[in-house]
Write an enzyme that holds these catalytic residues in place. Structure first.
Site, short mmCIF file in Angstrom:
data_model
loop_
_atom_site.label_atom_id
_atom_site.label_comp_id
_atom_site.label_asym_id
_atom_site.label_seq_id
_atom_site.Cartn_x
_atom_site.Cartn_y
_atom_site.Cartn_z
N ASP A 123 0.99 -1.97 -7.59
CA ASP A 123 0.65 -0.62 -7.11
C ASP A 123 -0.29 -1.04 -5.74
OD1 ASP A 123 1.21 1.01 -9.19
OD2 ASP A 123 -0.45 0.52 -10.30
N ARG A 181 -3.74 7.90 -14.30
CA ARG A 181 -3.81 6.29 -13.78
C ARG A 181 -5.27 6.32 -12.87
NH1 ARG A 181 0.08 3.58 -9.84
NH2 ARG A 181 -1.70 4.23 -8.48
N HIS A 212 7.17 -2.90 -8.51
CA HIS A 212 6.28 -2.81 -7.59
C HIS A 212 4.69 -3.43 -8.29
CE1 HIS A 212 5.48 0.78 -9.82
NE2 HIS A 212 4.37 0.97 -9.23
N HIS A 247 5.30 -3.94 -12.08
CA HIS A 247 5.82 -3.10 -13.31
C HIS A 247 6.68 -2.04 -12.81
CE1 HIS A 247 2.29 -1.24 -11.24
NE2 HIS A 247 2.73 -0.18 -11.59
C1 SIN Z 1 2.87 3.39 -12.30
O1 SIN Z 1 3.57 2.62 -11.57
O2 SIN Z 1 1.72 3.22 -12.02
C2 SIN Z 1 3.30 4.41 -13.19
C3 SIN Z 1 4.09 3.59 -14.22
C4 SIN Z 1 4.47 4.51 -15.44
O3 SIN Z 1 4.56 6.02 -15.13
O4 SIN Z 1 5.10 4.16 -16.39
#
Ligand code: SIN
Length: 280
Positions: free
Chosen positions: A100, A271, A98, A256
């Site tokens: 974000d 985050r 995805h 990611h």
């Molecule tokens: C995310 O998708 O922002 C989290 C990524 C992660 O936990 O590695």
């Protein structure tokens, strides 16, 4: 400041900086340039507190507050990405390819992830360069997507990937359904233009529901072909985290994926996200 590429297409490790202290305007410019070139940068062993992470975030753009996911108490711009040791056989936040919050009219330009507690083995994050994906897109797919928009919506995230209950007390991520900012449809170009005119694919299997001018059924095989191409291991960069690391990624030029292979161990990262003009 030294920059070492991590793979052929994306990702770089930056050393020689201590982000516990404010960076100069010159270094801030170099960090932004490194992010634009490599789409994901990681700085090891920084051990940033929340205030230091927010200061780093502001090097890249204004901080965002996001719908749908409950932020940390007293820190509306910070999400604790947490999976507790006792959460077994469950999905993880971001456990599918995805970008974000791509369903927002102005999705985050980038995200900063600050590793606090990391399993000894597992819990890696994988990115995929959507610049590389676009540049090598087969001609038949390119002709379908050039000039076309895709429809994104936050709602399927809850249906397809989120934990079954509305919020889970004591669980990693608390999500609120029925947030109008997540439930309405948004359109973005399938191919966006970023830094220095570089083009990238901008669709993802969590939030993209269909292509403009097509039904979901007609879009599905085309989107599947795009995702298969977009997530080829050739374009990817996998980060094995250590506590103290901080990674920053371009949320529009890459996808990611959070790997979910560490049941029985706690994993915690903070985050933040930053904004820029909407994707074009
Ligand atoms: C995310 O998708 O922002 C989290 C990524 C992660 O936990 O590695």
């Amino acid at each position: 400041m030294q920059i070492r590429k991590l793979t052929g297409f994306m990702g770089a490790e930056i050393s020689g900086l201590d982000l516990k202290h404010p960076v100069s305007a010159d270094v801030a410019g170099l960090l932004r340039a490194a992010l634009a070139s490599h789409q994901m940068i990681v700085l090891r062993g920084q051990f940033l507190n929340i205030a230091e992470q927010k200061r780093l975030n502001s090097v890249f753009g204004p901080a965002m507050q996001l719908p749908y996911v409950t932020p940390m108490e007293g820190e509306p711009e910070v999400i604790a990405v947490l999976k507790e040791a006792e959460e077994r056989n469950t999905g993880v936040f971001g456990g599918e390819w995805h970008s974000d919050f791509s369903f927002l009219e102005n999705p985050p330009a980038g995200s900063v992830l600050n590793a606090v507690e990391i399993p000894e083995v597992g819990g890696d994050t994988v990115w995929s360069s959507q610049v590389a994906a676009y540049e090598s897109l087969p001609a038949d797919l390119k002709s379908v997507v050039e000039g076309r928009e895709a429809i994104h919506v936050g709602k399927p995230y809850g249906v397809k990937h989120a934990p079954p209950r509305e919020t889970r007390s004591g669980a990693s991520i608390r999500m609120v359904r029925g947030d109008p900012a997540a439930d309405r449809e948004t359109r973005h170009p399938v191919v966006i233009t970023g830094h220095e005119g570089r083009k990238a694919l901008f669709v993802n299997p969590i939030y993209t529901t269909r292509l403009s001018g097509m039904t979901e059924t007609k879009s599905a095989p085309i989107l599947e072909a795009l995702y298969k191409h977009a997530t080829r291991p050739d374009f990817s960069c996998r980060l094995k985290w250590q506590a103290g690391d901080v990674a920053i990624w371009d949320n529009r030029m890459s996808l990611h994926y959070a790997t979910n292979d560490y049941d029985g161990v706690r994993r915690l990262l903070y985050r933040t996200t930053f904004s820029a003009d909407p994707p074009r």
